[in-house]
Design a protein around this motif. Structure first.
Motif, mmCIF file in Angstrom:
data_model
loop_
_atom_site.group_PDB
_atom_site.id
_atom_site.type_symbol
_atom_site.label_atom_id
_atom_site.label_comp_id
_atom_site.label_asym_id
_atom_site.label_seq_id
_atom_site.Cartn_x
_atom_site.Cartn_y
_atom_site.Cartn_z
ATOM 1 N N LYS B 30 12.002 -5.630 -1.855
ATOM 2 C CA LYS B 30 13.130 -5.110 -2.182
ATOM 3 C C LYS B 30 13.025 -3.502 -2.542
ATOM 4 C CE LYS B 30 15.509 -8.665 -4.703
ATOM 5 N NZ LYS B 30 16.394 -9.145 -5.715
ATOM 6 N N SER B 31 11.632 -3.276 -2.442
ATOM 7 C CA SER B 31 11.147 -1.951 -2.442
ATOM 8 C C SER B 31 10.655 -1.195 -0.953
ATOM 9 C CB SER B 31 10.211 -1.567 -3.473
ATOM 10 O OG SER B 31 9.616 -0.063 -3.546
ATOM 11 N N VAL B 32 11.220 0.197 -0.847
ATOM 12 C CA VAL B 32 10.861 0.598 0.368
ATOM 13 C C VAL B 32 10.325 1.886 0.091
ATOM 14 C CG1 VAL B 32 11.454 1.506 2.802
ATOM 15 C CG2 VAL B 32 12.068 -0.847 2.161
ATOM 16 N N ILE B 46 7.015 10.550 0.496
ATOM 17 C CA ILE B 46 7.978 11.144 0.783
ATOM 18 C C ILE B 46 9.158 10.755 -0.092
ATOM 19 C CG2 ILE B 46 9.869 11.929 2.566
ATOM 20 C CD1 ILE B 46 7.966 11.133 4.708
ATOM 21 N N PHE B 47 9.580 9.307 0.164
ATOM 22 C CA PHE B 47 10.688 8.392 -0.752
ATOM 23 C C PHE B 47 10.174 7.301 -1.164
ATOM 24 C CE2 PHE B 47 13.999 11.597 -0.415
ATOM 25 C CZ PHE B 47 14.253 12.056 0.739
ATOM 26 N N GLN B 48 10.794 6.705 -2.148
ATOM 27 C CA GLN B 48 10.786 5.374 -2.796
ATOM 28 C C GLN B 48 12.214 4.941 -2.860
ATOM 29 O OE1 GLN B 48 9.160 4.006 -6.346
ATOM 30 N NE2 GLN B 48 7.875 2.614 -5.347
ATOM 31 N N ARG B 55 14.428 5.928 -6.061
ATOM 32 C CA ARG B 55 13.584 5.871 -7.151
ATOM 33 C C ARG B 55 12.451 6.960 -7.247
ATOM 34 N NH1 ARG B 55 14.352 1.115 -10.113
ATOM 35 N NH2 ARG B 55 13.096 1.895 -11.756
ATOM 36 N N GLY B 56 12.181 7.546 -6.321
ATOM 37 C CA GLY B 56 11.085 8.552 -6.360
ATOM 38 C C GLY B 56 11.336 9.605 -5.066
ATOM 39 N N ARG B 57 10.902 10.733 -5.319
ATOM 40 C CA ARG B 57 10.773 11.603 -4.008
ATOM 41 C C ARG B 57 9.645 12.565 -4.231
ATOM 42 N NH1 ARG B 57 15.644 14.220 -1.156
ATOM 43 N NH2 ARG B 57 14.532 16.071 0.307
ATOM 44 N N GLY B 58 9.099 12.604 -3.020
ATOM 45 C CA GLY B 58 7.817 13.532 -2.992
ATOM 46 C C GLY B 58 8.225 15.043 -2.753
#
Lengths: 115, 113
Positions: B30-32, B46-48, B55-58
């Motif tokens: 479920k996580s990319v 870059i992204f999660q 849920r996260g951004r670089g």
């Protein structure tokens, strides 16, 4: 800046010899993972070691983790020409309280194994 | 089970154009996450996305955006392409919980002329 840094940048050995690569990182981690990459293709996962583990084995691979020194090492025993690749360590770093970490990679170690 | 798949494998664009890259995670994941790998460097985050939410951004400019669909596949969009965007773009998937192995796809090699 990248979290993990591998050392050496390049390593050249003969088949049958052992190869040791080191990784240093800067902050606390959930886990540390080692990956292999052949000729700029996708990354192949090799092994994951959690922050509360000190050593892990998988086939010809042995990984150690020293959280007090913020360092890890990957040992490949009895290397083969097919082991020629770039090897990356990646630290799984918790992000602002989230339980889902993000991976920070070093620049990698280019390993060449000569027949 | 099939691994992580990405399309296209290669792409050539010119400066100023826009590009969309696609990723299908391993079934049940479920996580990319998306990573950019410039030649000679390690991948950079870059992204999660997890459960269709970012849920996260670089440290990447707003020209980079992404989304995750109900089937957990994902798209990465890059607008106003620059020469420096030329890189291998990698997608990785993992299961729901933390401290999970991330499995990478073969990547999309983007060349910006």
């Amino acid at each position: 800046s990248q979290q993990g840094e591998e050392d050496p940048q390049a390593l050249s050995i003969q088949e049958g010899e052992n190869a040791t690569m080191n990784c240093s990182y800067k902050t606390s981690i959930n886990n540390l993972q080692w990956y292999r990459q052949n000729s700029g293709r996708g990354l192949v996962h090799l092994i994951l070691i959690r922050s509360n583990e000190r050593e892990k084995h998988s086939g010809r691979l042995r990984v150690t983790l020293d959280t007090s020194k913020k360092s890890s090492s990957l040992l490949i025993t009895a290397s083969r020409a097919a082991d020629t690749a770039s090897y990356f360590c990646a630290t799984d770093v918790p992000d602002r309280g989230s339980t889902l970490g993000r991976l920070y990679f070093g620049r990698g170690t280019q390993l060449t194994v000569w027949p | 089970d099939a691994g992580v798949t990405q399309s296209p494998t290669h792409l050539i664009k010119t400066r100023g154009q826009q590009v969309t890259l696609r990723c299908s995670p391993i079934s049940g994941h479920k996580s990319v996450s998306w990573y950019q790998q410039v030649l000679g460097q390690g991948p950079q985050f870059i992204f999660q996305y997890y459960e269709k939410e970012e849920r996260g951004r670089g440290n990447f400019p707003d020209r980079f955006s992404a989304r995750q669909f109900p089937n957990y596949s994902s798209e990465l969009n890059v607008n106003a392409l620059l020469l420096g965007d030329s890189a291998l773009y990698l997608c990785a998937s993992s299961r729901t919980s933390d401290q999970e192995t991330q499995y990478f796809g073969p990547g999309t090699r983007l060349l910006v002329l």
